[in-house]
Write a protein that holds these residues in place. Structure first.
Motif, mmCIF file in Angstrom:
data_model
loop_
_atom_site.group_PDB
_atom_site.id
_atom_site.type_symbol
_atom_site.label_atom_id
_atom_site.label_comp_id
_atom_site.label_asym_id
_atom_site.label_seq_id
_atom_site.Cartn_x
_atom_site.Cartn_y
_atom_site.Cartn_z
ATOM 1 N N SER A 81 21.762 29.189 33.589
ATOM 2 C CA SER A 81 21.183 30.126 34.556
ATOM 3 C C SER A 81 21.183 29.606 35.991
ATOM 4 N N GLU A 82 21.890 28.513 36.238
ATOM 5 C CA GLU A 82 21.990 28.007 37.609
ATOM 6 C C GLU A 82 22.638 29.065 38.489
ATOM 7 N N LYS A 83 22.392 28.982 39.797
ATOM 8 C CA LYS A 83 22.927 29.977 40.743
ATOM 9 C C LYS A 83 24.439 30.133 40.591
ATOM 10 N N TYR A 84 25.164 29.027 40.550
ATOM 11 C CA TYR A 84 26.612 29.054 40.315
ATOM 12 C C TYR A 84 26.801 28.593 38.879
ATOM 13 N N SER A 85 26.808 29.546 37.963
ATOM 14 C CA SER A 85 26.748 29.212 36.536
ATOM 15 C C SER A 85 28.099 29.406 35.850
ATOM 16 N N PRO A 86 28.276 28.732 34.707
ATOM 17 C CA PRO A 86 29.511 28.932 33.955
ATOM 18 C C PRO A 86 29.652 30.365 33.446
ATOM 19 N N ILE A 87 28.531 30.997 33.139
ATOM 20 C CA ILE A 87 28.586 32.396 32.682
ATOM 21 C C ILE A 87 29.095 33.288 33.804
ATOM 22 N N ALA A 88 28.587 33.091 35.017
ATOM 23 C CA ALA A 88 29.031 33.900 36.155
ATOM 24 C C ALA A 88 30.525 33.688 36.426
ATOM 25 N N CYS A 89 30.984 32.450 36.323
ATOM 26 C CA CYS A 89 32.417 32.176 36.522
ATOM 27 C C CYS A 89 33.255 32.885 35.464
ATOM 28 N N TYR A 90 32.800 32.857 34.216
ATOM 29 C CA TYR A 90 33.518 33.519 33.125
ATOM 30 C C TYR A 90 33.588 35.026 33.367
ATOM 31 N N LYS A 94 36.890 37.558 34.181
ATOM 32 C CA LYS A 94 37.184 38.792 33.449
ATOM 33 C C LYS A 94 37.189 40.005 34.378
ATOM 34 N N TYR A 95 36.245 40.059 35.286
ATOM 35 C CA TYR A 95 36.122 41.179 36.226
ATOM 36 C C TYR A 95 37.397 41.311 37.068
ATOM 37 N N ILE A 96 37.843 40.212 37.613
ATOM 38 C CA ILE A 96 39.041 40.229 38.463
ATOM 39 C C ILE A 96 40.286 40.521 37.623
ATOM 40 N N ALA A 97 40.364 39.935 36.433
ATOM 41 C CA ALA A 97 41.535 40.142 35.572
ATOM 42 C C ALA A 97 41.656 41.595 35.121
ATOM 43 N N ASP A 98 40.553 42.193 34.725
ATOM 44 C CA ASP A 98 40.591 43.559 34.204
ATOM 45 C C ASP A 98 40.961 44.583 35.260
ATOM 46 N N GLY A 99 40.497 44.372 36.475
ATOM 47 C CA GLY A 99 40.755 45.350 37.526
ATOM 48 C C GLY A 99 41.954 45.038 38.384
ATOM 49 N N PRO A 119 45.307 38.123 42.337
ATOM 50 C CA PRO A 119 43.979 37.513 42.234
ATOM 51 C C PRO A 119 44.004 36.168 41.509
ATOM 52 N N GLN A 120 45.208 35.692 41.144
ATOM 53 C CA GLN A 120 45.338 34.491 40.322
ATOM 54 C C GLN A 120 44.631 33.272 40.902
ATOM 55 N N VAL A 121 44.736 33.062 42.190
ATOM 56 C CA VAL A 121 44.141 31.868 42.795
ATOM 57 C C VAL A 121 42.636 31.852 42.549
ATOM 58 N N LEU A 122 41.987 32.992 42.763
ATOM 59 C CA LEU A 122 40.548 33.064 42.543
ATOM 60 C C LEU A 122 40.188 32.963 41.062
ATOM 61 N N GLN A 123 40.999 33.571 40.223
ATOM 62 C CA GLN A 123 40.754 33.495 38.783
ATOM 63 C C GLN A 123 40.853 32.052 38.299
ATOM 64 N N ILE A 124 41.882 31.359 38.730
ATOM 65 C CA ILE A 124 42.091 29.975 38.302
ATOM 66 C C ILE A 124 40.933 29.105 38.772
ATOM 67 N N ARG A 125 40.502 29.289 40.024
ATOM 68 C CA ARG A 125 39.375 28.512 40.527
ATOM 69 C C ARG A 125 38.116 28.792 39.717
ATOM 70 N N ALA A 126 37.837 30.072 39.452
ATOM 71 C CA ALA A 126 36.633 30.430 38.689
ATOM 72 C C ALA A 126 36.684 29.848 37.276
ATOM 73 N N TRP A 127 37.837 29.961 36.617
ATOM 74 C CA TRP A 127 37.967 29.431 35.261
ATOM 75 C C TRP A 127 37.779 27.916 35.256
ATOM 76 N N ASN A 128 38.453 27.222 36.169
ATOM 77 C CA ASN A 128 38.368 25.767 36.190
ATOM 78 C C ASN A 128 36.976 25.273 36.592
ATOM 79 N N ILE A 159 43.207 25.768 33.476
ATOM 80 C CA ILE A 159 44.432 26.558 33.558
ATOM 81 C C ILE A 159 45.045 26.356 34.939
ATOM 82 N N ASN A 160 46.302 26.760 35.057
ATOM 83 C CA ASN A 160 46.966 26.741 36.359
ATOM 84 C C ASN A 160 47.885 27.943 36.446
ATOM 85 N N CYS A 161 48.498 28.132 37.597
ATOM 86 C CA CYS A 161 49.300 29.349 37.822
ATOM 87 C C CYS A 161 50.589 29.383 37.018
#
Length: 164
Positions: A81-90, A94-99, A119-128, A159-161
């Motif tokens: 539940s931290e402000k920048y959490s792994p759940i939020a990144c996950y 998904k949000y960016i990938a789906d849309g 959106p790959q750059v942002l997705q990769i950063r969020a996942w990593n 992951i990477n590009c």
């Protein structure tokens, strides 16, 4: 739910404008959309890090009305539940990938002709970033009190590009 729409600011911004008190159809629509993603993908994330059975035990603990204290679940809740959490990144991934959105400083942007920036750059950063935080979660879950946890190893793979 462990997180809410307030987790999606800064690096994970999806463009939800601050509440000014005035009615905003756009803000309401974005809030509804991110809340629906949270309700689906928070549960998916928990299943991936805990397994089906322990996910149920954890969510039952969170949903219980009594004031019982279980330090093992409270420690996990604190990490998730931290402000920048792994759940939020996950969920952001998904949000960016789906849309297939492009994300800017003011939020998500789409193009009428389909000509969007990847959106790959942002997705990769969020996942990593999620993977880095998951390492702390994984270490916690290795304790004896968490017997029965079924942590999916894909949640620790960066992951990477190039897909390697």
């Amino acid at each position: 739910m462990i997180i809410d729409y307030k987790s999606f600011t800064g690096l994970l911004s999806v463009g939800i404008n601050p509440d000014t008190g005035a009615p905003s159809i756009t803000r309401d629509a974005e809030l509804d959309k991110i809340e629906s993603y949270i309700s689906v993908y928070e549960q998916e994330y928990l299943i991936l890090i805990l397994g089906e059975d322990m996910c149920k035990v954890f969510t039952d603990y969170l949903n219980s009305k009594d004031d019982s204290v279980d330090n093992k679940w409270d420690r996990l809740f604190a990490l998730l539940s931290e402000k920048y959490s792994p759940i939020a990144c996950y969920i952001f991934f998904k949000y960016i990938a789906d849309g297939n959105y492009s994300v800017t400083n003011v939020g998500t942007v789409t193009s009428a002709d389909g000509d969007t920036v990847s959106p790959q750059v942002l997705q990769i950063r969020a996942w990593n970033d999620m993977v880095n935080m998951n390492k702390r979660v994984y270490q916690l879950l290795q304790g004896k009190e968490y017997a029965g946890i079924c942590f999916n190893p894909c949640m620790l793979r960066k992951i990477n590009c190039m897909g390697i």
